[in-house]
Design a protein around this motif. Structure first.
Motif, PDB file in Angstrom:
ATOM      1  N   TYR A   1     -22.240   3.004  -3.756  1.00 28.17           N
ATOM      2  CA  TYR A   1     -21.252   4.087  -3.847  1.00 28.17           C
ATOM      3  C   TYR A   1     -20.232   3.987  -2.709  1.00 28.17           C
ATOM      4  O   TYR A   1     -19.020   4.106  -2.928  1.00 28.17           O
ATOM      5  CB  TYR A   1     -21.964   5.438  -3.807  1.00 28.17           C
ATOM      6  N   ALA A   2     -20.762   3.731  -1.487  1.00 32.50           N
ATOM      7  CA  ALA A   2     -19.869   3.633  -0.327  1.00 32.50           C
ATOM      8  C   ALA A   2     -18.930   2.435  -0.485  1.00 32.50           C
ATOM      9  O   ALA A   2     -17.719   2.535  -0.227  1.00 32.50           O
ATOM     10  CB  ALA A   2     -20.706   3.486   0.940  1.00 32.50           C
ATOM     11  N   TYR A   3     -19.494   1.319  -0.938  1.00 30.86           N
ATOM     12  CA  TYR A   3     -18.705   0.099  -1.144  1.00 30.86           C
ATOM     13  C   TYR A   3     -17.606   0.343  -2.183  1.00 30.86           C
ATOM     14  O   TYR A   3     -16.444  -0.030  -1.985  1.00 30.86           O
ATOM     15  CB  TYR A   3     -19.664  -1.010  -1.594  1.00 30.86           C
ATOM     16  N   LYS A   4     -18.027   1.003  -3.256  1.00 33.24           N
ATOM     17  CA  LYS A   4     -17.084   1.281  -4.345  1.00 33.24           C
ATOM     18  C   LYS A   4     -15.929   2.158  -3.847  1.00 33.24           C
ATOM     19  O   LYS A   4     -14.774   1.944  -4.211  1.00 33.24           O
ATOM     20  CB  LYS A   4     -17.847   2.023  -5.451  1.00 33.24           C
ATOM     21  N   LYS A   5     -16.295   3.114  -3.000  1.00 35.86           N
ATOM     22  CA  LYS A   5     -15.292   4.035  -2.457  1.00 35.86           C
ATOM     23  C   LYS A   5     -14.271   3.274  -1.604  1.00 35.86           C
ATOM     24  O   LYS A   5     -13.057   3.488  -1.728  1.00 35.86           O
ATOM     25  CB  LYS A   5     -15.992   5.093  -1.595  1.00 35.86           C
ATOM     26  N   VAL A   6     -14.801   2.399  -0.740  1.00 35.47           N
ATOM     27  CA  VAL A   6     -13.925   1.619   0.140  1.00 35.47           C
ATOM     28  C   VAL A   6     -13.008   0.719  -0.691  1.00 35.47           C
ATOM     29  O   VAL A   6     -11.784   0.696  -0.500  1.00 35.47           O
ATOM     30  CB  VAL A   6     -14.771   0.763   1.130  1.00 35.47           C
ATOM     31  N   ILE A   7     -13.622   0.003  -1.621  1.00 32.70           N
ATOM     32  CA  ILE A   7     -12.853  -0.936  -2.454  1.00 32.70           C
ATOM     33  C   ILE A   7     -11.801  -0.185  -3.267  1.00 32.70           C
ATOM     34  O   ILE A   7     -10.645  -0.617  -3.375  1.00 32.70           O
ATOM     35  CB  ILE A   7     -13.801  -1.723  -3.409  1.00 32.70           C
ATOM     36  N   THR A   8     -12.209   0.956  -3.832  1.00 33.50           N
ATOM     37  CA  THR A   8     -11.253   1.735  -4.621  1.00 33.50           C
ATOM     38  C   THR A   8     -10.086   2.185  -3.753  1.00 33.50           C
ATOM     39  O   THR A   8      -8.927   2.175  -4.192  1.00 33.50           O
ATOM     40  CB  THR A   8     -11.951   2.955  -5.255  1.00 33.50           C
ATOM     41  N   GLY A   9     -10.391   2.567  -2.509  1.00 33.85           N
ATOM     42  CA  GLY A   9      -9.346   2.985  -1.578  1.00 33.85           C
ATOM     43  C   GLY A   9      -8.352   1.862  -1.319  1.00 33.85           C
ATOM     44  O   GLY A   9      -7.126   2.058  -1.409  1.00 33.85           O
ATOM     45  N   ILE A  10      -8.906   0.673  -1.047  1.00 35.71           N
ATOM     46  CA  ILE A  10      -8.048  -0.492  -0.797  1.00 35.71           C
ATOM     47  C   ILE A  10      -7.209  -0.806  -2.037  1.00 35.71           C
ATOM     48  O   ILE A  10      -6.010  -1.055  -1.958  1.00 35.71           O
ATOM     49  CB  ILE A  10      -8.903  -1.725  -0.405  1.00 35.71           C
ATOM     50  N   LEU A  11      -7.886  -0.772  -3.168  1.00 38.67           N
ATOM     51  CA  LEU A  11      -7.205  -1.079  -4.437  1.00 38.67           C
ATOM     52  C   LEU A  11      -6.055  -0.114  -4.684  1.00 38.67           C
ATOM     53  O   LEU A  11      -4.933  -0.527  -5.025  1.00 38.67           O
ATOM     54  CB  LEU A  11      -8.225  -1.005  -5.580  1.00 38.67           C
ATOM     55  N   LYS A  12      -6.346   1.168  -4.478  1.00 34.80           N
ATOM     56  CA  LYS A  12      -5.321   2.191  -4.730  1.00 34.80           C
ATOM     57  C   LYS A  12      -4.132   1.987  -3.794  1.00 34.80           C
ATOM     58  O   LYS A  12      -2.969   2.079  -4.214  1.00 34.80           O
ATOM     59  CB  LYS A  12      -5.922   3.583  -4.503  1.00 34.80           C
ATOM     60  N   LYS A  13      -4.440   1.701  -2.517  1.00 38.78           N
ATOM     61  CA  LYS A  13      -3.385   1.518  -1.528  1.00 38.78           C
ATOM     62  C   LYS A  13      -2.512   0.320  -1.906  1.00 38.78           C
ATOM     63  O   LYS A  13      -1.286   0.403  -1.915  1.00 38.78           O
ATOM     64  CB  LYS A  13      -4.035   1.289  -0.164  1.00 38.78           C
ATOM     65  N   SER A  14      -3.173  -0.801  -2.217  1.00 39.37           N
ATOM     66  CA  SER A  14      -2.402  -2.008  -2.508  1.00 39.37           C
ATOM     67  C   SER A  14      -1.600  -1.839  -3.797  1.00 39.37           C
ATOM     68  O   SER A  14      -0.474  -2.319  -3.908  1.00 39.37           O
ATOM     69  CB  SER A  14      -3.301  -3.236  -2.564  1.00 39.37           C
ATOM     70  N   MET A  15      -2.186  -1.128  -4.750  1.00 37.91           N
ATOM     71  CA  MET A  15      -1.470  -0.841  -6.002  1.00 37.91           C
ATOM     72  C   MET A  15      -0.216  -0.024  -5.693  1.00 37.91           C
ATOM     73  O   MET A  15       0.861  -0.269  -6.241  1.00 37.91           O
ATOM     74  CB  MET A  15      -2.359  -0.034  -6.956  1.00 37.91           C
ATOM     75  N   PHE A  16      -0.393   0.963  -4.837  1.00 39.76           N
ATOM     76  CA  PHE A  16       0.721   1.838  -4.485  1.00 39.76           C
ATOM     77  C   PHE A  16       1.867   1.033  -3.855  1.00 39.76           C
ATOM     78  O   PHE A  16       3.020   1.144  -4.271  1.00 39.76           O
ATOM     79  CB  PHE A  16       0.240   2.930  -3.519  1.00 39.76           C
ATOM     80  N   TYR A  17       1.520   0.179  -2.896  1.00 41.98           N
ATOM     81  CA  TYR A  17       2.552  -0.633  -2.222  1.00 41.98           C
ATOM     82  C   TYR A  17       3.223  -1.569  -3.216  1.00 41.98           C
ATOM     83  O   TYR A  17       4.437  -1.738  -3.217  1.00 41.98           O
ATOM     84  CB  TYR A  17       1.938  -1.446  -1.075  1.00 41.98           C
ATOM     85  N   PHE A  18       2.414  -2.178  -4.045  1.00 40.88           N
ATOM     86  CA  PHE A  18       2.947  -3.148  -4.996  1.00 40.88           C
ATOM     87  C   PHE A  18       3.916  -2.493  -5.978  1.00 40.88           C
ATOM     88  O   PHE A  18       5.041  -2.961  -6.182  1.00 40.88           O
ATOM     89  CB  PHE A  18       1.788  -3.802  -5.756  1.00 40.88           C
ATOM     90  N   PHE A  19       3.487  -1.378  -6.548  1.00 45.03           N
ATOM     91  CA  PHE A  19       4.355  -0.728  -7.540  1.00 45.03           C
ATOM     92  C   PHE A  19       5.582  -0.091  -6.897  1.00 45.03           C
ATOM     93  O   PHE A  19       6.638  -0.034  -7.524  1.00 45.03           O
ATOM     94  CB  PHE A  19       3.563   0.276  -8.378  1.00 45.03           C
ATOM     95  N   THR A  20       5.457   0.340  -5.649  1.00 43.57           N
ATOM     96  CA  THR A  20       6.630   0.854  -4.949  1.00 43.57           C
ATOM     97  C   THR A  20       7.652  -0.271  -4.774  1.00 43.57           C
ATOM     98  O   THR A  20       8.860  -0.071  -4.989  1.00 43.57           O
ATOM     99  CB  THR A  20       6.227   1.420  -3.564  1.00 43.57           C
ATOM    100  N   ALA A  21       7.141  -1.447  -4.408  1.00 42.37           N
ATOM    101  CA  ALA A  21       8.030  -2.596  -4.228  1.00 42.37           C
ATOM    102  C   ALA A  21       8.728  -2.954  -5.540  1.00 42.37           C
ATOM    103  O   ALA A  21       9.943  -3.190  -5.575  1.00 42.37           O
ATOM    104  CB  ALA A  21       7.217  -3.787  -3.724  1.00 42.37           C
ATOM    105  N   ILE A  22       7.949  -2.949  -6.618  1.00 39.81           N
ATOM    106  CA  ILE A  22       8.506  -3.259  -7.941  1.00 39.81           C
ATOM    107  C   ILE A  22       9.597  -2.237  -8.300  1.00 39.81           C
ATOM    108  O   ILE A  22      10.675  -2.588  -8.784  1.00 39.81           O
ATOM    109  CB  ILE A  22       7.396  -3.229  -9.026  1.00 39.81           C
ATOM    110  N   LEU A  23       9.290  -0.984  -8.040  1.00 43.30           N
ATOM    111  CA  LEU A  23      10.239   0.083  -8.357  1.00 43.30           C
ATOM    112  C   LEU A  23      11.536  -0.083  -7.561  1.00 43.30           C
ATOM    113  O   LEU A  23      12.639   0.052  -8.112  1.00 43.30           O
ATOM    114  CB  LEU A  23       9.588   1.435  -8.038  1.00 43.30           C
ATOM    115  N   LEU A  24      11.367  -0.425  -6.299  1.00 50.07           N
ATOM    116  CA  LEU A  24      12.544  -0.606  -5.449  1.00 50.07           C
ATOM    117  C   LEU A  24      13.401  -1.778  -5.932  1.00 50.07           C
ATOM    118  O   LEU A  24      14.631  -1.679  -6.004  1.00 50.07           O
ATOM    119  CB  LEU A  24      12.124  -0.820  -3.989  1.00 50.07           C
ATOM    120  N   ILE A  25      12.730  -2.866  -6.288  1.00 52.89           N
ATOM    121  CA  ILE A  25      13.461  -4.031  -6.815  1.00 52.89           C
ATOM    122  C   ILE A  25      14.207  -3.637  -8.086  1.00 52.89           C
ATOM    123  O   ILE A  25      15.371  -3.960  -8.289  1.00 52.89           O
ATOM    124  CB  ILE A  25      12.485  -5.214  -7.106  1.00 52.89           C
TER     125      ILE A  25
END
Lengths: 114, 175
Positions: free
Chosen positions: A41-65
């Motif tokens: 559960y703890a691992y999943k939480k950490v990974i999900t957090g990282i995933l969400k963060k990286s997704m956010f940065y990636f899609f923000t970059a795409i949106l800006l482009i």
């Protein structure tokens, strides 16, 4: 349902099976399993957090482009010259890239987590 | 009752999952053992099944009972494990199986009645011992068995018939 019970009623089989030596799982098993559940559960939480963060940065970059491309297109009056087509192509490939990236990312994390 | 614990787990109270482990671990172990025929493997199967249930709890729509849903996971995991065991070591041939029966017969003198039954079950086909386990020990109905195993009604009945016959046959050979 009762008919099924009657059809297969077998006192010999029932008594044989009920006298079988059955191992019961100890509390150690329960505790070990709960530890694994907590870790997972703890691992999943950490990974999900990282995933969400990286997704956010990636899609923000795409949106800006995308926004940048749109502004450039509008600015140069659409398809007037070859230079104006470049942002459209960039936009197209960015969207394509994001879709492919998202699918692979999701599959990768699913295989890692469960 | 189970719904309350499920809601607690889903809202982040992981310790509530202990309720499911406490309630179903032994039955899950018996089912897994009836298929894989090895205590160590059965324990691993139960562990994997609980982890799958934990991770998949969100996807469980509660149309069926938790018990049926979870046992289905146990059965699927057990057959998956059985396949990988079979890959590792080749299936025991019929000749070897009868040798095993002879061996059991010899050991029987010193062993308890319960241990003898345990060995009889371990000599049976996985599907057959699973059917006996579910019907006679867990006292499930044919419909529940169909849900858990994915067998058709006809198939379930055929397997149950065969299982009874097979148990009697091995029992006779050993006595």
């Amino acid at each position: 349902m009762e008919n099924d019970k009657l059809e297969f009623k077998d006192d010999f089989i029932t008594s044989v099976l009920k006298h079988s030596d059955r191992k019961e799982l100890l509390d150690d098993f329960e505790n070990a399993l709960m530890d694994t559940v907590h870790t997972s559960y703890a691992y999943k939480k950490v990974i999900t957090g990282i995933l969400k963060k990286s997704m956010f940065y990636f899609f923000t970059a795409i949106l800006l482009i995308g926004l940048f491309s749109l502004v450039v297109i509008l600015d140069r009056s659409i398809f007037k010259s070859l230079a104006a087509v470049v942002p459209v192509i960039v936009l197209f490939f960015s969207i394509l890239g994001s879709v492919v990236f998202f699918t692979n990312y999701k599959r990768f994390f699913q295989s890692v987590l469960w | 009752m189970e719904n309350i614990y499920m809601d607690r787990v889903l809202s982040g109270d992981i310790d509530a999952f202990r309720y499911f482990i406490k309630t179903y671990k032994d039955m899950a172990f018996s089912i897994a053992f009836s298929i894989v025929k090895d205590e160590q493997y059965a324990e691993e199967v139960v562990q994997d099944a609980f982890m799958k249930a934990f991770n998949g709890l969100k996807k469980f729509h509660r149309k069926a009972a938790f018990k049926s849903w979870f046992y289905r996971i146990v059965v699927n995991e057990s057959f998956l494990r059985l396949r990988s065991i079979k890959k590792d070591r080749k299936m025991i041939s019929i000749e070897e199986q009868s040798d095993a029966i002879m061996e059991v017969q010899f050991e029987e003198i010193t062993e308890s009645h319960g241990a003898k039954i345990h060995k009889v079950l371990s000599l049976m086909e996985p599907k057959e011992s699973l059917a006996l386990e579910l019907f006679y020990l867990q006292e499930l109905s044919i419909n529940d068995m169909m849900q858990i195993t994915g067998w058709s009604k006809g198939n379930t009945k055929v397997i149950l018939h065969r299982a009874r016959k097979s148990l009697r046959h091995i029992w006779k050979q050993m006595s």
